[in-house]
Motif scaffolding. Structure first.
Motif, PDB file in Angstrom:
ATOM      1  N   GLY A  49       0.726  -1.176  -0.099  1.00 23.04           N
ATOM      2  CA  GLY A  49      -0.027  -0.073  -0.038  1.00 23.04           C
ATOM      3  C   GLY A  49       0.858   1.080   0.110  1.00 23.04           C
ATOM      4  N   ALA A  51       1.538   3.432   2.134  1.00 24.21           N
ATOM      5  CA  ALA A  51       2.023   3.677   3.656  1.00 24.21           C
ATOM      6  C   ALA A  51       2.810   2.198   3.744  1.00 24.21           C
ATOM      7  CB  ALA A  51       1.271   3.991   4.635  1.00 24.21           C
ATOM      8  N   SER A  52       3.853   2.329   4.670  1.00 22.52           N
ATOM      9  CA  SER A  52       4.910   1.291   4.910  1.00 22.52           C
ATOM     10  C   SER A  52       4.258   0.749   6.267  1.00 22.52           C
ATOM     11  CB  SER A  52       6.273   1.493   5.022  1.00 22.52           C
ATOM     12  OG  SER A  52       6.995   0.638   5.402  1.00 22.52           O
ATOM     13  N   LEU A  53       4.510  -0.595   6.413  1.00 20.63           N
ATOM     14  CA  LEU A  53       3.940  -1.153   7.846  1.00 20.63           C
ATOM     15  C   LEU A  53       5.282  -1.361   8.743  1.00 20.63           C
ATOM     16  CD1 LEU A  53       2.111  -4.501   6.772  1.00 20.63           C
ATOM     17  CD2 LEU A  53       1.163  -2.349   7.573  1.00 20.63           C
ATOM     18  N   LEU A  58       1.949   3.311  13.089  1.00 24.78           N
ATOM     19  CA  LEU A  58       0.894   3.144  12.196  1.00 24.78           C
ATOM     20  C   LEU A  58       0.363   1.751  11.997  1.00 24.78           C
ATOM     21  CD1 LEU A  58       1.704   6.113   9.967  1.00 24.78           C
ATOM     22  CD2 LEU A  58      -0.019   6.045  11.489  1.00 24.78           C
ATOM     23  N   ARG A  59       1.240   0.922  12.189  1.00 18.74           N
ATOM     24  CA  ARG A  59       0.993  -0.579  11.785  1.00 18.74           C
ATOM     25  C   ARG A  59      -0.387  -0.916  12.213  1.00 18.74           C
ATOM     26  NH1 ARG A  59       4.888  -2.999  14.373  1.00 18.74           N
ATOM     27  NH2 ARG A  59       6.390  -2.614  12.664  1.00 18.74           N
ATOM     28  N   THR A  61      -3.155   0.509  12.729  1.00 20.65           N
ATOM     29  CA  THR A  61      -4.186   1.050  11.924  1.00 20.65           C
ATOM     30  C   THR A  61      -4.368   0.887  10.523  1.00 20.65           C
ATOM     31  OG1 THR A  61      -3.874   3.113  13.672  1.00 20.65           O
ATOM     32  CG2 THR A  61      -5.234   3.476  11.267  1.00 20.65           C
ATOM     33  N   LEU A  62      -2.981   0.735  10.058  1.00 20.03           N
ATOM     34  CA  LEU A  62      -2.947   0.094   8.582  1.00 20.03           C
ATOM     35  C   LEU A  62      -3.676  -1.246   8.413  1.00 20.03           C
ATOM     36  CD1 LEU A  62       0.364   1.585   7.487  1.00 20.03           C
ATOM     37  CD2 LEU A  62      -1.765   2.449   6.796  1.00 20.03           C
ATOM     38  N   ARG A  66      -6.562  -1.885   5.900  1.00 23.97           N
ATOM     39  CA  ARG A  66      -6.425  -2.860   4.731  1.00 23.97           C
ATOM     40  C   ARG A  66      -7.258  -4.204   4.897  1.00 23.97           C
ATOM     41  NH1 ARG A  66       0.072  -2.159   3.999  1.00 23.97           N
ATOM     42  NH2 ARG A  66      -0.055   0.085   3.570  1.00 23.97           N
TER      43      ARG A  66
END
Length: 353
Positions: A49, A51-53, A58-59, A61-62, A66
């Motif tokens: 995506g 944004a990076s994990l 943020l991991r 939330t992402l 997703r």
């Protein structure tokens, strides 16, 4: 040949064939292949995506966003593929599909009207507006039922492809025109206009876990009900008169099939907007391997449709473009040429027959 003769011939040939080449064995192979592909697509959808994990903050939330998007893609694909199987069985025509019949356009119109009517009604009373995910499924369901009901009412011969396509095209045009009118009326309120336009464009970018949770019951109920109605649909393939002679209540089957096709289409449109051709391509890809037995075809089609839409959504996210390409564009670019090929092949076969 009667249905009993076909069944006896099929049973004799099944005993002579190796287990792996029988429909049941091919279904197991299809399950295995689709599950492997699904695992790969799901892993890629969660990992890839904009944004990076790698950012620990943020991991979570992402992954939540997703996962909701992946769940929506799986539900949309399963709903449209199973809806395509049921439509084709109901009309006894392998080229029928909910979007071709105007059902998808009807569901989209119903969703827009629901957004417009509810938002304006609560605004008049000074009450806080309902979230879109609360009203979309109901509006989409009503629109899909009206669309498919009109097709069945206007098409006298269910096997007449030309009449089906003509009525479906006309209804789709009518529903899209009314949808444009609803969109223009919504522009008077900025938030409402933005919500209606986003819904019209389709896609899964704004899907939330609550959105998935509210639409999931429609899809799951439709898939399970379609499977339970598989046997009457098998008998309908031999013709309405012969099915009736075998004890099938044809009007009852038609009414309930309309209901469940509408439920499946409503769930799909409420989640992803207008995503065309899934219900046409997936059954066609699987039917040569699995045959026409609906109870065998429906669960594999649900899995195949889920994989197809999830893969298309992943492609929409990863294509090099300024903005995200709508999911319906990806499925349309694949589905429209394939549909033309299938239509030309059907016409050639009719001329030879």
């Amino acid at each position: 040949m009667t249905m009993q003769g076909i069944g006896a011939e099929h049973a004799t040939s099944a005993r002579e064939e190796p287990a792996a080449s029988r429909p049941g064995g091919r279904a197991l192979v299809a399950y295995a292949v689709l599950l492997v592909v699904l695992a790969a697509v799901a892993a890629a959808s969660l990992a890839l995506g904009p944004a990076s994990l790698s950012d620990a903050g943020l991991r979570a939330t992402l992954l939540t966003l997703r996962a909701a998007r992946l769940g929506a893609a799986l539900l949309v694909g399963a709903a449209l593929a199973v809806g395509g199987v049921v439509v084709q069985g109901l009309f006894r025509n392998p080229l029928a599909e909910p979007s071709v019949l105007g059902t998808t356009a009807g569901a989209a119109l119903g969703g827009k009207i629901a957004l417009l009517a509810v938002e304006l009604a609560v605004a008049e009373r000074g009450i806080r507006g309902l979230p879109p995910e609360m009203v979309l499924p109901a509006g989409c369901l009503a629109g899909a039922i009206v669309g498919l009901g009109l097709v069945l009412a206007l098409v006298r011969a269910p096997g007449d492809l030309l009449s089906i396509l003509l009525v479906g095209f006309l209804l789709s045009s009518l529903f899209m025109s009314l949808g444009s009118l609803a969109t223009s009326l919504a522009q008077e309120r900025w938030e409402l206009g933005r919500a209606v336009v986003a819904f019209a464009l389709g896609g899964l970018s704004g899907t939330s876990p609550r959105h998935v949770a509210l639409a999931a019951p429609l899809v799951l109920a439709g898939v399970v009900a379609a499977w339970f109605w598989g046997k009457p649909l098998d008998l309908l393939l031999s013709g309405e008169e012969e099915a009736a002679s075998l004890g099938v209540d044809v009007p009852l089957v038609r009414r309930f099939c309309i209901l469940w096709i509408a439920v499946l289409t409503a769930g799909a449109v409420a989640l992803g907007g207008n995503v065309a051709f899934v219900g046409l391509l997936v059954p066609h890809a699987l039917r040569p391997f699995l045959g026409v037995d609906h109870r065998r075809l429906i669960p594999v089609a649900a899995l195949g449709g889920a994989v197809f839409v999830a893969a298309c959504d992943l492609a929409a996210r990863l294509l090099p473009a300024r903005g995200e390409v709508p999911l319906g564009v990806i499925t349309g670019l694949i589905g429209a040429p394939a549909f033309l090929v299938l239509l030309a092949r059907s016409q050639r076969e009719a001329e030879r027959g």
